[in-house]
Design a protein around this motif. Structure first.
Motif, PDB file in Angstrom:
ATOM      1  N   GLN A 163     -35.486  -8.482 -12.868  1.00 54.58           N
ATOM      2  CA  GLN A 163     -35.711  -7.045 -12.836  1.00 54.58           C
ATOM      3  C   GLN A 163     -35.090  -6.404 -11.590  1.00 54.58           C
ATOM      4  OE1 GLN A 163     -37.066  -5.128 -15.329  1.00 54.58           O
ATOM      5  NE2 GLN A 163     -36.844  -7.063 -16.410  1.00 54.58           N
ATOM      6  N   ARG A 164     -35.225  -7.067 -10.440  1.00 51.70           N
ATOM      7  CA  ARG A 164     -34.607  -6.542  -9.211  1.00 51.70           C
ATOM      8  C   ARG A 164     -33.092  -6.408  -9.381  1.00 51.70           C
ATOM      9  NH1 ARG A 164     -38.055 -10.351  -6.903  1.00 51.70           N
ATOM     10  NH2 ARG A 164     -39.882  -9.366  -5.983  1.00 51.70           N
ATOM     11  N   LYS A 215     -39.270 -11.338 -11.998  1.00 50.89           N
ATOM     12  CA  LYS A 215     -39.165 -10.243 -11.030  1.00 50.89           C
ATOM     13  C   LYS A 215     -37.757 -10.168 -10.453  1.00 50.89           C
ATOM     14  CE  LYS A 215     -43.980 -10.122  -9.582  1.00 50.89           C
ATOM     15  NZ  LYS A 215     -44.908 -10.250  -8.445  1.00 50.89           N
ATOM     16  N   TYR A 221     -35.063   6.257  -9.083  1.00 53.89           N
ATOM     17  CA  TYR A 221     -36.386   5.646  -9.046  1.00 53.89           C
ATOM     18  C   TYR A 221     -36.348   4.203  -8.563  1.00 53.89           C
ATOM     19  CZ  TYR A 221     -37.417   9.705 -11.874  1.00 53.89           C
ATOM     20  OH  TYR A 221     -37.542  10.991 -12.320  1.00 53.89           O
ATOM     21  N   ARG A 242     -39.134   3.032  -6.074  1.00 53.81           N
ATOM     22  CA  ARG A 242     -40.446   3.017  -6.729  1.00 53.81           C
ATOM     23  C   ARG A 242     -40.569   1.835  -7.692  1.00 53.81           C
ATOM     24  NH1 ARG A 242     -42.534   8.013 -10.426  1.00 53.81           N
ATOM     25  NH2 ARG A 242     -44.392   7.013 -11.210  1.00 53.81           N
ATOM     26  N   LEU A 243     -39.520   1.562  -8.443  1.00 51.10           N
ATOM     27  CA  LEU A 243     -39.537   0.434  -9.374  1.00 51.10           C
ATOM     28  C   LEU A 243     -39.621  -0.890  -8.634  1.00 51.10           C
ATOM     29  CD1 LEU A 243     -36.819   1.700 -11.856  1.00 51.10           C
ATOM     30  CD2 LEU A 243     -39.254   1.395 -12.365  1.00 51.10           C
ATOM     31  N   GLY A 253     -43.099  -1.413  -7.364  1.00 49.52           N
ATOM     32  CA  GLY A 253     -43.993  -1.692  -8.479  1.00 49.52           C
ATOM     33  C   GLY A 253     -43.934  -3.135  -8.952  1.00 49.52           C
ATOM     34  N   LEU A 254     -42.811  -3.792  -8.740  1.00 53.29           N
ATOM     35  CA  LEU A 254     -42.676  -5.197  -9.145  1.00 53.29           C
ATOM     36  C   LEU A 254     -43.666  -6.095  -8.407  1.00 53.29           C
ATOM     37  CD1 LEU A 254     -38.825  -5.723  -9.446  1.00 53.29           C
ATOM     38  CD2 LEU A 254     -40.516  -5.816 -11.278  1.00 53.29           C
ATOM     39  N   LYS A 312     -30.610  -1.539  -6.810  1.00 54.08           N
ATOM     40  CA  LYS A 312     -30.576  -0.517  -5.760  1.00 54.08           C
ATOM     41  C   LYS A 312     -29.363  -0.740  -4.865  1.00 54.08           C
ATOM     42  CE  LYS A 312     -33.024   1.219  -1.782  1.00 54.08           C
ATOM     43  NZ  LYS A 312     -34.142   1.044  -0.893  1.00 54.08           N
ATOM     44  N   ILE A 360     -32.339  -3.447 -11.704  1.00 52.79           N
ATOM     45  CA  ILE A 360     -32.535  -2.151 -11.042  1.00 52.79           C
ATOM     46  C   ILE A 360     -31.343  -1.859 -10.145  1.00 52.79           C
ATOM     47  CG2 ILE A 360     -33.944  -0.896  -9.351  1.00 52.79           C
ATOM     48  CD1 ILE A 360     -36.370  -2.501 -10.575  1.00 52.79           C
ATOM     49  N   ILE A 379     -31.693   5.892 -13.357  1.00 61.57           N
ATOM     50  CA  ILE A 379     -32.515   4.788 -12.849  1.00 61.57           C
ATOM     51  C   ILE A 379     -32.384   4.660 -11.335  1.00 61.57           C
ATOM     52  CG2 ILE A 379     -30.868   2.879 -13.039  1.00 61.57           C
ATOM     53  CD1 ILE A 379     -34.437   2.699 -14.267  1.00 61.57           C
TER      54      ILE A 379
END
Length: 71
Positions: A32-33, A29, A11, A14-15, A18-19, A38, A36, A8
């Protein structure tokens, strides 16, 4: 699931972009952040000198540069 967790990160950007394009609530959101996750940092390899260890090195990831000096 280990491979999924490691993959994961390739990407993440990119993810995250896309949010902004999907119709979710701001709170969803943010969830989800956070999932993810990052990370920006450095991979550090420490050489191991021990007769008890079969490993020649240990890899670690750090988001804070100064932490590598305190190890």
């Amino acid at each position: 699931m280990r491979q999924w967790s490691l993959r994961i990160t390739e990407y993440a950007e990119r993810l995250l972009k896309g949010l902004e394009e999907i119709d979710f609530s701001d709170s969803m959101k943010e969830v989800q952040r956070n999932w993810i996750g990052k990370s920006v940092g450095a991979k550090i390899t420490f050489k191991v000198k021990s007769e008890q260890s079969k490993r020649g090195s240990v890899n670690r990831f750090s988001q804070q540069g100064p932490t590598r000096f305190s190890v």
